[in-house]
Design a protein around this motif. Structure first.
Motif, mmCIF file in Angstrom:
data_model
loop_
_atom_site.group_PDB
_atom_site.id
_atom_site.type_symbol
_atom_site.label_atom_id
_atom_site.label_comp_id
_atom_site.label_asym_id
_atom_site.label_seq_id
_atom_site.Cartn_x
_atom_site.Cartn_y
_atom_site.Cartn_z
ATOM 1 N N PHE A 3 0.824 -1.205 0.000
ATOM 2 C CA PHE A 3 0.000 0.000 0.000
ATOM 3 C C PHE A 3 0.862 1.261 0.000
ATOM 4 O O PHE A 3 0.576 2.224 -0.702
ATOM 5 C CB PHE A 3 -0.935 -0.021 1.209
ATOM 6 C CG PHE A 3 -1.795 1.190 1.326
ATOM 7 C CD1 PHE A 3 -2.885 1.356 0.494
ATOM 8 C CD2 PHE A 3 -1.509 2.177 2.259
ATOM 9 C CE1 PHE A 3 -3.674 2.485 0.583
ATOM 10 C CE2 PHE A 3 -2.297 3.302 2.361
ATOM 11 C CZ PHE A 3 -3.385 3.456 1.527
ATOM 12 N N ASP A 4 1.925 1.257 0.783
ATOM 13 C CA ASP A 4 2.796 2.430 0.879
ATOM 14 C C ASP A 4 3.479 2.742 -0.455
ATOM 15 O O ASP A 4 3.632 3.909 -0.820
ATOM 16 C CB ASP A 4 3.847 2.230 1.961
ATOM 17 C CG ASP A 4 3.237 2.223 3.357
ATOM 18 O OD1 ASP A 4 2.137 2.792 3.513
ATOM 19 O OD2 ASP A 4 3.855 1.642 4.267
ATOM 20 N N ALA A 5 3.879 1.714 -1.171
ATOM 21 C CA ALA A 5 4.512 1.928 -2.477
ATOM 22 C C ALA A 5 3.508 2.511 -3.477
ATOM 23 O O ALA A 5 3.855 3.393 -4.272
ATOM 24 C CB ALA A 5 5.081 0.623 -3.006
ATOM 25 N N ASN A 6 2.265 2.031 -3.418
ATOM 26 C CA ASN A 6 1.237 2.569 -4.309
ATOM 27 C C ASN A 6 0.936 4.029 -3.997
ATOM 28 O O ASN A 6 0.764 4.852 -4.899
ATOM 29 C CB ASN A 6 -0.046 1.745 -4.198
ATOM 30 C CG ASN A 6 0.097 0.378 -4.799
ATOM 31 O OD1 ASN A 6 0.939 0.163 -5.668
ATOM 32 N ND2 ASN A 6 -0.696 -0.566 -4.323
ATOM 33 N N LEU A 10 1.493 7.258 -6.470
ATOM 34 C CA LEU A 10 0.405 8.208 -6.709
ATOM 35 C C LEU A 10 0.821 9.621 -6.319
ATOM 36 O O LEU A 10 0.511 10.587 -7.028
ATOM 37 C CB LEU A 10 -0.841 7.785 -5.936
ATOM 38 C CG LEU A 10 -2.108 8.569 -6.211
ATOM 39 C CD1 LEU A 10 -2.513 8.428 -7.663
ATOM 40 C CD2 LEU A 10 -3.221 8.091 -5.309
ATOM 41 N N ARG A 11 1.562 9.749 -5.216
ATOM 42 C CA ARG A 11 2.055 11.068 -4.802
ATOM 43 C C ARG A 11 2.996 11.628 -5.860
ATOM 44 O O ARG A 11 2.932 12.812 -6.204
ATOM 45 C CB ARG A 11 2.778 10.969 -3.467
ATOM 46 C CG ARG A 11 3.230 12.323 -2.927
ATOM 47 C CD ARG A 11 4.220 12.180 -1.806
ATOM 48 N NE ARG A 11 5.460 11.560 -2.215
ATOM 49 C CZ ARG A 11 6.458 12.202 -2.859
ATOM 50 N NH1 ARG A 11 6.323 13.464 -3.175
ATOM 51 N NH2 ARG A 11 7.556 11.569 -3.177
ATOM 52 N N MET A 12 3.867 10.780 -6.385
ATOM 53 C CA MET A 12 4.781 11.222 -7.433
ATOM 54 C C MET A 12 4.031 11.622 -8.695
ATOM 55 O O MET A 12 4.410 12.585 -9.366
ATOM 56 C CB MET A 12 5.791 10.122 -7.742
ATOM 57 C CG MET A 12 6.804 9.912 -6.652
ATOM 58 S SD MET A 12 7.906 8.528 -6.962
ATOM 59 C CE MET A 12 8.611 8.969 -8.526
ATOM 60 N N ALA A 13 2.956 10.900 -9.015
ATOM 61 C CA ALA A 13 2.156 11.234 -10.199
ATOM 62 C C ALA A 13 1.507 12.605 -10.042
ATOM 63 O O ALA A 13 1.530 13.429 -10.970
ATOM 64 C CB ALA A 13 1.095 10.167 -10.434
ATOM 65 N N PHE A 14 0.946 12.873 -8.871
ATOM 66 C CA PHE A 14 0.333 14.185 -8.643
ATOM 67 C C PHE A 14 1.379 15.289 -8.691
ATOM 68 O O PHE A 14 1.121 16.381 -9.217
ATOM 69 C CB PHE A 14 -0.408 14.223 -7.311
ATOM 70 C CG PHE A 14 -1.729 13.518 -7.336
ATOM 71 C CD1 PHE A 14 -2.586 13.628 -8.414
ATOM 72 C CD2 PHE A 14 -2.124 12.739 -6.270
ATOM 73 C CE1 PHE A 14 -3.797 12.978 -8.445
ATOM 74 C CE2 PHE A 14 -3.332 12.085 -6.280
ATOM 75 C CZ PHE A 14 -4.178 12.205 -7.377
ATOM 76 N N TRP A 15 2.558 15.023 -8.158
ATOM 77 C CA TRP A 15 3.618 16.023 -8.191
ATOM 78 C C TRP A 15 4.059 16.300 -9.631
ATOM 79 O O TRP A 15 4.328 17.453 -9.984
ATOM 80 C CB TRP A 15 4.793 15.563 -7.336
ATOM 81 C CG TRP A 15 5.872 16.582 -7.254
ATOM 82 C CD1 TRP A 15 7.115 16.487 -7.787
ATOM 83 C CD2 TRP A 15 5.807 17.853 -6.611
ATOM 84 N NE1 TRP A 15 7.825 17.626 -7.515
ATOM 85 C CE2 TRP A 15 7.047 18.482 -6.799
ATOM 86 C CE3 TRP A 15 4.815 18.528 -5.904
ATOM 87 C CZ2 TRP A 15 7.318 19.748 -6.296
ATOM 88 C CZ3 TRP A 15 5.102 19.789 -5.406
ATOM 89 C CH2 TRP A 15 6.330 20.379 -5.601
ATOM 90 N N ASP A 75 10.581 11.196 -17.969
ATOM 91 C CA ASP A 75 11.348 10.667 -16.834
ATOM 92 C C ASP A 75 10.448 9.911 -15.868
ATOM 93 O O ASP A 75 10.816 8.849 -15.363
ATOM 94 C CB ASP A 75 12.075 11.789 -16.098
ATOM 95 C CG ASP A 75 13.233 12.343 -16.887
ATOM 96 O OD1 ASP A 75 13.662 11.704 -17.870
ATOM 97 O OD2 ASP A 75 13.718 13.442 -16.510
ATOM 98 N N TYR A 76 9.279 10.459 -15.609
ATOM 99 C CA TYR A 76 8.359 9.788 -14.696
ATOM 100 C C TYR A 76 7.885 8.452 -15.271
ATOM 101 O O TYR A 76 7.853 7.446 -14.574
ATOM 102 C CB TYR A 76 7.153 10.679 -14.386
ATOM 103 C CG TYR A 76 6.122 9.985 -13.544
ATOM 104 C CD1 TYR A 76 6.366 9.696 -12.213
ATOM 105 C CD2 TYR A 76 4.907 9.585 -14.089
ATOM 106 C CE1 TYR A 76 5.431 9.038 -11.439
ATOM 107 C CE2 TYR A 76 3.968 8.930 -13.321
ATOM 108 C CZ TYR A 76 4.231 8.666 -11.993
ATOM 109 O OH TYR A 76 3.302 8.013 -11.242
#
Length: 88
Positions: A3-6, A10-15, A75-76
């Motif tokens: 769950f933490d990795a997901n 998701l946090r990286m995607a929003f950023w 890059d993402y």
């Protein structure tokens, strides 16, 4: 993949969304605010006076920042595809 990795992905995607779209949106906000103040000071309420300059400046800024946005997004996605390849 827990769950933490997901949540981290998701946090990286929003950023990445904020970093890619943020500069163009900030420029549109600044131009719209400036034109709105000028319109309020001069009592000119013409809709095309606010739309056309904002459209032109946003298109120019999008053209200038397209390389930056594409590099950030590629890059993402390279990171995401690397994570997918390590799972399988």
């Amino acid at each position: 993949m827990g769950f933490d990795a997901n949540v981290e992905i998701l946090r990286m995607a929003f950023w990445q969304i904020i970093m890619a779209a943020g500069p163009v949106l900030a420029i549109a906000l600044a131009v719209g605010l400036t034109i709105g103040i000028i319109q309020a000071a001069t009592s000119i309420n013409e809709m095309t006076l606010s739309f056309v300059p904002k459209l032109i400046i946003v298109l120019v800024s999008f053209a200038l920042l397209a390389n930056f946005m594409l590099i950030r997004l590629t890059d993402y996605f390279a990171f995401i595809f690397d994570r997918i390849s390590t799972l399988g």
